[in-house]
Design a protein around this motif. Structure first.
Motif, PDB file in Angstrom:
ATOM      1  N   ARG A 125      -3.127  -5.338   4.858  1.00 37.93           N
ATOM      2  CA  ARG A 125      -1.623  -5.558   4.923  1.00 37.93           C
ATOM      3  C   ARG A 125      -1.283  -3.934   4.191  1.00 37.93           C
ATOM      4  O   ARG A 125      -0.050  -3.927   4.430  1.00 37.93           O
ATOM      5  N   ALA A 126      -1.597  -3.270   2.908  1.00 36.36           N
ATOM      6  CA  ALA A 126      -1.449  -2.407   2.672  1.00 36.36           C
ATOM      7  C   ALA A 126      -0.829  -1.379   3.715  1.00 36.36           C
ATOM      8  O   ALA A 126       0.006  -0.832   3.718  1.00 36.36           O
ATOM      9  N   MET A 127      -1.823  -0.684   4.592  1.00 35.63           N
ATOM     10  CA  MET A 127      -1.706   0.186   5.898  1.00 35.63           C
ATOM     11  C   MET A 127      -0.659  -0.310   6.744  1.00 35.63           C
ATOM     12  O   MET A 127       1.024   0.740   7.088  1.00 35.63           O
ATOM     13  N   LYS A 128      -0.326  -1.733   6.645  1.00 36.75           N
ATOM     14  CA  LYS A 128       0.958  -1.909   7.789  1.00 36.75           C
ATOM     15  C   LYS A 128       1.960  -1.502   7.013  1.00 36.75           C
ATOM     16  O   LYS A 128       3.351  -1.180   7.684  1.00 36.75           O
ATOM     17  N   GLU A 129       2.103  -2.088   5.412  1.00 39.04           N
ATOM     18  CA  GLU A 129       3.308  -2.541   5.271  1.00 39.04           C
ATOM     19  C   GLU A 129       4.175  -0.327   5.229  1.00 39.04           C
ATOM     20  O   GLU A 129       5.344  -0.159   5.169  1.00 39.04           O
ATOM     21  N   GLN A 130       2.429   0.469   4.519  1.00 41.02           N
ATOM     22  CA  GLN A 130       3.007   1.918   4.442  1.00 41.02           C
ATOM     23  C   GLN A 130       3.836   2.228   6.008  1.00 41.02           C
ATOM     24  O   GLN A 130       4.606   3.027   5.317  1.00 41.02           O
ATOM     25  N   ILE A 131       3.013   2.139   7.429  1.00 45.62           N
ATOM     26  CA  ILE A 131       3.302   2.462   7.943  1.00 45.62           C
ATOM     27  C   ILE A 131       5.275   2.361   8.797  1.00 45.62           C
ATOM     28  O   ILE A 131       6.033   2.664   9.028  1.00 45.62           O
TER      29      ILE A 131
END
Length: 373
Positions: A125-131
């Motif tokens: 999820r952290a990657m999703k939020e960063q993108i």
């Protein structure tokens, strides 16, 4: 209530590795080799060029919990890159890339990557939020070489597309990391439909558009080598390939084609511009193409900042002003000149990330080269 803002100008996903750069030392025999570890990886180099130019960048990747992984993370942090989505692997090592250079500073790579950390990247999820909180999402092909990194990269692409984030792509062909050229070609073709902006070298473009031109031969070790076709900016087949690829992928708005010391071409639909290279003494071209790509994206951000300010809003306000760019009216000559200069500056120094220049350093080099002509 204030408008929601982007947190990063760019986020990239892909390989994080240690470039082992050859160095000369005193009292070495001609056949002795010494290497200096330089943190790199094409996507990270691209983001680092943007942070060197004052932009906010972040990296998604995975390194081993080892001395090389530690050094890479420290280097990214020193380059002002967000590393909160860089995973640590307790079992697999950090990828190593041994670089060999010819007299012109052009390089070949020998990779130690089998079962290494960067191919074990897992979506979260952290990657999703960063993108979703980035203006640009940047990608190469190497993270698509094997799972779980391949699946993670596809998840990231779909996330960026759904969020309306501009997607940039540098295929960065490394033929010795793929089971066949067909496998690399298939992955490149899978990514291109997502892409808004792409950078590709001339020989890569010819190989992608005309796979039959790729030569296959056995090397001294009895292994198959793939050789890309030679390319020049004035090659009619290459010029047609530029037109063909822009027509084949409707979402693709800007194509940058690099030719090293021969210069570069920037193309949008209906307009193609050739930009001559800067004549410099190259010592190591590792990272030069990534610097070139980073500078292209930097110029696009400058244009979108101008659009946003003309409308009286902060450049980091959502939705991203990149969607309102007038691509056919971009200052392609100026963009390409600065990108060539950033690539040339990187070639004058050793290593990937450590070789990249700040704006004032690049502009000083530009003045010096022009005054010397």
């Amino acid at each position: 209530m204030g408008k929601e803002l982007f947190m990063w100008d760019i986020t990239a996903i892909g390989e994080l590795l240690m470039d082992m750069a050859p160095v000369a030392m005193e009292n070495m025999r001609n056949d002795d080799l010494a290497y200096l570890p330089k943190p790199g990886g094409a996507p990270a180099n691209c983001v680092a060029q943007l942070t060197r130019l004052g932009r906010k960048g972040a990296m998604i990747g995975r390194v081993g919990n080892d001395v090389f992984g530690n050094k890479i993370l420290k280097s990214l942090e020193k380059a002002n890159m967000d590393v909160s989505c860089v995973q640590r692997d307790e079992e697999a090592p950090t990828t190593l890339a041994f670089v060999s250079l010819d007299e012109q500073g052009d390089r070949e790579f020998t990779f130690y990557r089998k079962a290494s950390a960067d191919l074990r990247l897992v979506w979260n999820r952290a990657m999703k939020e960063q993108i979703e909180n980035s203006r640009i999402f940047h990608i190469g092909t190497l993270s698509m070489a094997d799972d779980p990194s391949r699946t993670t990269t596809i998840e990231a692409l779909e996330c960026a597309q759904k969020a309306g984030v501009m997607i940039s792509f540098d295929p960065n062909f490394r033929l010795n990391l793929w089971p066949s050229f067909d496998a690399l070609h298939a992955v490149t073709a899978l990514i291109f439909p997502y892409v808004d902006v792409a950078k590709i070298s001339g020989d890569e473009l010819l190989a992608f558009c005309h796979p039959q031109l790729v030569r296959k031969a056995m090397n001294k070790k009895g292994m198959v080598d793939y050789q890309l076709p030679p390319a020049a900016p004035d090659d009619e087949v290459l010029q047609q390939a530029i037109t063909d690829i822009l027509n084949r992928y409707p979402n693709l708005k800007l194509l940058a084609v690099s030719f090293g010391c021969q210069g570069s071409i920037l193309a949008v639909r209906g307009k193609t511009v050739f930009i001559p290279a800067f004549s410099v003494q190259a010592v190591d071209t590792t990272g030069s193409g990534d610097a070139f790509m980073g500078a292209i994206l930097y110029s696009l951000l400058i244009e979108t900042d101008r659009i946003a300010m003309d409308k009286g809003v902060t450049p980091l306000s959502k939705p991203c002003a990149l969607a309102r760019l007038s691509w056919e009216n971009l200052p392609l000559q100026d963009m390409g000149t600065f990108a060539n200069a950033c690539g040339a500056y990187a070639a004058m120094n050793y290593g990937g990330i450590p070789s990249l220049g700040k704006r004032e350093e690049v502009e000083k080099m530009m003045r010096e080269v022009r005054n010397a002509q």
